[in-house]
Write an enzyme that holds these catalytic residues in place. Sequence first.
Site, PDB file in Angstrom:
ATOM      1  CG  ASN A   7      -1.824   1.147   1.345  1.00  0.00           C
ATOM      2  OD1 ASN A   7      -1.768   2.068   0.522  1.00  0.00           O
ATOM      3  ND2 ASN A   7      -2.686   1.145   2.347  1.00  0.00           N
ATOM      4  NE  ARG A  91      -6.144   1.701   0.018  1.00  0.00           N
ATOM      5  CZ  ARG A  91      -6.195   2.840   0.642  1.00  0.00           C
ATOM      6  NH1 ARG A  91      -5.129   3.322   1.231  1.00  0.00           N
ATOM      7  NH2 ARG A  91      -7.310   3.513   0.692  1.00  0.00           N
ATOM      8  CG  HIS A 180     -13.126   3.890   3.104  1.00  0.00           C
ATOM      9  ND1 HIS A 180     -13.808   4.914   3.708  1.00  0.00           N
ATOM     10  CD2 HIS A 180     -11.829   4.092   3.383  1.00  0.00           C
ATOM     11  CE1 HIS A 180     -12.952   5.716   4.318  1.00  0.00           C
ATOM     12  NE2 HIS A 180     -11.737   5.231   4.139  1.00  0.00           N
ATOM     13  CG  HIS A 208     -14.068   2.542   6.750  1.00  0.00           C
ATOM     14  ND1 HIS A 208     -13.312   1.417   6.491  1.00  0.00           N
ATOM     15  CD2 HIS A 208     -13.184   3.519   7.036  1.00  0.00           C
ATOM     16  CE1 HIS A 208     -12.029   1.698   6.617  1.00  0.00           C
ATOM     17  NE2 HIS A 208     -11.926   2.977   6.939  1.00  0.00           N
ATOM     18  N   GLY A 210     -13.087   5.959  10.475  1.00  0.00           N
ATOM     19  CA  GLY A 210     -11.688   6.151  10.885  1.00  0.00           C
ATOM     20  C   GLY A 210     -11.365   7.610  10.696  1.00  0.00           C
ATOM     21  NE  ARG A 241     -10.021  13.071   4.019  1.00  0.00           N
ATOM     22  CZ  ARG A 241     -10.025  11.766   3.773  1.00  0.00           C
ATOM     23  NH1 ARG A 241     -10.980  11.244   3.029  1.00  0.00           N
ATOM     24  NH2 ARG A 241      -9.105  10.985   4.260  1.00  0.00           N
ATOM     25  CG  LEU A 331     -14.970   6.743  16.160  1.00  0.00           C
ATOM     26  CD1 LEU A 331     -14.287   7.477  17.298  1.00  0.00           C
ATOM     27  CD2 LEU A 331     -15.842   7.705  15.383  1.00  0.00           C
ATOM     28  N   GLY A 332     -14.964   3.207  14.705  1.00  0.00           N
ATOM     29  CA  GLY A 332     -16.087   2.266  14.670  1.00  0.00           C
ATOM     30  C   GLY A 332     -15.806   0.994  15.462  1.00  0.00           C
ATOM     31  CD  GLU A 383      -9.002  -0.781   4.130  1.00  0.00           C
ATOM     32  OE1 GLU A 383      -9.315  -0.037   3.201  1.00  0.00           O
ATOM     33  OE2 GLU A 383      -8.545  -0.368   5.199  1.00  0.00           O
TER      34      GLU A 383
END
Length: 396
Positions: A7, A91, A180, A208, A210, A241, A331-332, A383
């Site tokens: 990645n 990726r 994602h 998702h 994060g 963002r 976070l999730g 992933e």
Amino acid sequence: MNVLVINCGSSSLKYQLLDMSTEEVLAKGLAERIGIEGSVLVHEAPGQEKVKFEQPMKTHKEALNILMAALVDPSHGVIKSLNEISAVGHRTVHGGEAFSASVVVNDAVIKSLEECSELAPLHNPANLIGIRACQELLPTVPMVAVFDTAFHQTLPGEAYMYPLPYEMYTKYKIRKYGFHGTSHKFVSAEAAGLMGKKIENLKLISCHLGNGASLCAIKNGKSIETSMGLTPLAGLEMGTRCGDIDPAIVPFLVSKGYTVQEVDTMMNKQSGVLGVSGISSDFRDVEGAANGGNKRAQLALDIFHYRVRITIGAYVAAMDGVDGIIFTAGLGENSSTSRQAICDHLKFLGIKLDPVANSNRGKAMIISAEDSKTTVMVIPTNEELMIARDTLSLVK
Ligand code: ADP
């Protein structure tokens, strides 16, 4: 059969070597500050001490050389020779409309990837550099590109088209692509397993959450709606963002003297949880400050939870129902308070969390109560494993 997953970011390179007979991680690592002063690569293998290489890495190829030497090193290596790497999965962020599934890389694929670079100028060039460097170092090993966008190529027209003049789509390919995808695909398949049902019969919403965050509506195993758009700036509030805002804010700020570049940087790097709280882009810091009574930190979190919640509501409408909601990413997977705050206002879906199950962290499990009408789950994303599985299935 061992698969190396790569990645590449603009100045970083993450990797994992997996033994696909057991799906076990043999080694993994991260190179940072590639091309700038202070390059460092940290390599680790289960049961061994981490090894740190602090030496100049001017290019991704130099970082790859170091990681490949680490993989075969007599003392901390995990394979005897690079011949034990059967394939490399990369990726790849943007596959545009050209790729709705992973592909074995050839010259035509490289050309298409170059064409998609315009849509992801920060990511695709770095992904291409990684592919080319691996091709040079492992010339006989097949390379596979796995796209963040591919899973969302099943979105229907009404979901992916922006109501701009149609020529903006035909001329510039401006549409919703979504990101994602590898994560949403992985966790939705795992969720079906956890629910003991076939994914073809399920309506799922994957959250998702994060540093970058997106939601995806998955109906009968296919992505039919997602919150990121042409770029990963759209949708939810994120670490830095802004997510969806009135597009007229951009020309308004330009009229106030900001350059387009400044507004772009503001929206991508200085907004979101960081911009509202003024404290940090890291949810842990912001949750800590909010618990200490900081009002702006609390507001940043409230906006985040609110937006996830109303997006879930929209996706229930998009699918005409929902069977399962999945929480994943930093976070999730870890923040029980965020999951609670989001689900607290979803009672109209018959959602009831089991507080004990919800207090768990990072473990795949159902966190809703037995009498909850909708199943709520935490599923750690992976992933790298998904990329390795796709790679294996294509080169087998
Ligand atoms: P990305 O891959 O997009 O960088 P991650 O999926 O690693 O992001 O998620 C990072 C985010 O998850 C950070 O904001 C971090 O604060 C948050 N996070 C991780 N652990 C916890 C936790 N225990 N409680 C709250 N937030 C957490």
